[in-house]
Design a protein around this motif. Structure first.
Motif, short mmCIF file in Angstrom:
data_model
loop_
_atom_site.label_atom_id
_atom_site.label_comp_id
_atom_site.label_asym_id
_atom_site.label_seq_id
_atom_site.Cartn_x
_atom_site.Cartn_y
_atom_site.Cartn_z
N ASN A 156 0.83 -1.21 0.00
CA ASN A 156 0.00 0.00 0.00
C ASN A 156 0.86 1.26 0.00
N TRP A 157 1.99 1.23 0.73
CA TRP A 157 2.91 2.37 0.77
C TRP A 157 3.44 2.64 -0.64
N GLU A 189 2.10 1.70 -3.57
CA GLU A 189 1.01 2.15 -4.44
C GLU A 189 0.65 3.61 -4.18
N GLU A 190 0.64 4.00 -2.92
CA GLU A 190 0.33 5.40 -2.57
C GLU A 190 1.43 6.33 -3.08
N VAL A 209 3.28 5.88 -5.68
CA VAL A 209 3.09 5.98 -7.13
C VAL A 209 1.90 6.89 -7.43
N ASP A 210 0.78 6.71 -6.71
CA ASP A 210 -0.41 7.54 -6.92
C ASP A 210 -0.12 9.02 -6.70
N LYS A 211 0.70 9.32 -5.69
CA LYS A 211 1.04 10.71 -5.37
C LYS A 211 2.22 11.23 -6.20
N GLU A 212 2.70 10.37 -7.12
CA GLU A 212 3.79 10.70 -8.03
C GLU A 212 5.12 10.98 -7.32
N HIS A 213 5.31 10.35 -6.16
CA HIS A 213 6.61 10.40 -5.49
C HIS A 213 7.56 9.41 -6.15
N LYS A 269 7.89 7.18 -9.87
CA LYS A 269 7.35 7.03 -11.22
C LYS A 269 7.08 5.55 -11.50
N TYR A 270 5.97 5.29 -12.18
CA TYR A 270 5.63 3.93 -12.57
C TYR A 270 5.83 3.79 -14.08
#
Length: 114
Positions: free
Chosen positions: A18-19, A21-22, A24-28, A30-31
């Motif tokens: 979860n850490w 994924e979060e 990546v979601d917050k763009e800290h 890059k995916y």
């Protein structure tokens, strides 16, 4: 292993995933889409997995991809610790920079250092 220990390990693993994924979601972090890489060549191996070189998007840009043998609780926790350390020392010229992560279902999470 008792059911309580297995359940605790699963909860911890989910917490670490979860850490990631979060982040990546917050763009800290890059995916990168795994399918955008080609020409994989194994260049090393270690205790947690293998390292490959691969081209990205046929642009001639080569990345090192670090794969993991297993995504158990210990490995996922180590991935998160390494990503946190990378963020703290990203500014230093002597550090190999982590550009992001990708995921291939059978290989687990792969970090992409430059």
């Amino acid at each position: 292993m008792s059911d309580n220990i297995k359940m605790h390990d699963t909860e911890n693993k989910n917490e670490w995933i979860n850490w990631i994924e979060e982040a990546v979601d917050k763009e800290h972090i890059k995916y990168y889409e795994y399918k955008e890489f080609s020409n994989f060549q194994e260049i090393g191996t270690g205790g947690f997995g293998k390292v490959y070189s691969a081209n990205w998007k046929n642009l001639g840009k080569c990345f090192a991809l670090k794969s993991f043998f297993s995504l158990d609780n210990v490995t996922v926790k180590e991935i998160v610790c390494e990503l946190k350390i990378q963020r703290e020392v990203d500014y230093h010229d002597n550090i190999i920079r982590c550009h992001g992560i990708t995921k291939f279902e059978s290989a687990g999470i792969i970090m992409i250092p430059n």
